[in-house]
Design an enzyme around this catalytic site. Structure first.
Site, PDB file in Angstrom:
ATOM      1  N   CYS A   1      18.574 108.951 -46.848  1.00 21.75           N
ATOM      2  CA  CYS A   1      19.305 107.973 -46.062  1.00 21.75           C
ATOM      3  C   CYS A   1      18.187 106.712 -45.856  1.00 21.75           C
ATOM      4  O   CYS A   1      17.393 106.161 -46.736  1.00 21.75           O
ATOM      5  CB  CYS A   1      19.821 108.344 -44.808  1.00 21.75           C
ATOM      6  SG  CYS A   1      20.901 107.431 -43.868  1.00 21.75           S
TER       7      CYS A   1
ATOM      8  N   HIS B   1      19.486 104.850 -48.381  1.00 20.83           N
ATOM      9  CA  HIS B   1      20.639 104.466 -48.223  1.00 20.83           C
ATOM     10  C   HIS B   1      20.984 102.941 -48.691  1.00 20.83           C
ATOM     11  O   HIS B   1      20.061 102.190 -48.795  1.00 20.83           O
ATOM     12  CB  HIS B   1      20.698 104.477 -46.731  1.00 20.83           C
ATOM     13  CG  HIS B   1      22.220 104.206 -46.261  1.00 20.83           C
ATOM     14  ND1 HIS B   1      22.714 102.922 -45.777  1.00 20.83           N
ATOM     15  CD2 HIS B   1      23.156 105.075 -45.966  1.00 20.83           C
ATOM     16  CE1 HIS B   1      24.112 103.154 -45.571  1.00 20.83           C
ATOM     17  NE2 HIS B   1      24.325 104.171 -45.426  1.00 20.83           N
TER      18      HIS B   1
END
Ligand SMILES: *[C@@H]1O[C@H](CO)[C@@H](O)[C@H](O)[C@H]1NC(C)=O
Length: 195
Positions: A107, A128
């Protein structure tokens, strides 16, 4: 590949994405890894995203004498930047990397932690989608759901964390163990007609 006990560190903070933290811990423990969840907050409790409260096993300061086979960093904001600002953790991850061991991040964590710590230099990495532009400052940014290059394994978000965690299992224990852990989780899209 050795099937000896593998030690894994998963640090957490307030604002950590709980799905990412919990899936990493759950999948690696299914594989038999000894996973330590360490809070970088003052207390064991971390208030994760979405009102989820996580209780760590220990505080990060109590982990510095342990040699881990893998350190895996969950994302979520501001959790990732709190982890980044933890000097104890930074020193641990840098030493771990220097010693040739595997480090992983999902992420925001590749961009917020591994990049600035200089641990993605010359490597292909992903993160991400919302922070991909920043990733190219630190790494060769790729859009893989899971990317393994050198000692770094990176991934994109809550929805990729299960395959990311299985890649970590494969790295630590081999492909057979990863398949064995994968089966009972019934991971693949069974076409329920949701989409
Ligand atoms: C983190 O959350 C805990 C529990 O709510 C709180 O006591 C603590 O002050 C928070 N830490 C920071 C740095 O905001």
């Amino acid at each position: 590949m050795s099937s000896a006990l593998k030690k894994v560190l998963v640090p957490i903070a307030n604002g950590t994405e709980p799905m990412e933290a919990v899936i990493i811990v759950d999948v690696l423990r299914r594989a038999g890894a000894e996973v330590t969840v360490a809070s970088v907050e003052k207390d064991l409790r971390a208030d994760a995203s979405w009102g989820l409260k996580l209780i760590a096993d220990t505080l990060i300061a109590d982990c510095t004498q342990t040699t881990f086979d893998l350190i895996s960093l969950p994302g979520g904001m501001p959790g990732a930047s709190t982890l980044k600002d933890c000097e104890i953790l930074e020193n641990m991850v840098k030493k771990h990397a220097d010693e040739g061991r595997i480090y992983a991040a999902v992420c925001a964590a590749p961009v917020v932690m591994l990049g600035p710590w200089g641990l993605l230099k010359g490597l292909k990495a992903t993160c991400h989608p919302s922070v991909m532009d920043k990733l190219s400052l630190f790494a060769t940014a790729v859009e893989s759901r899971v990317q393994h290059d050198g000692q770094a394994i990176t991934s994109r978000g809550p929805g990729t964390t299960m395959e990311f965690s299985l890649a970590l299992v494969e790295k630590l224990f081999g492909k057979e163990k990863a398949k064995e852990v994968d089966g009972p989780m019934v991971r693949r899209n069974q076409a329920f007609g949701v989409f």
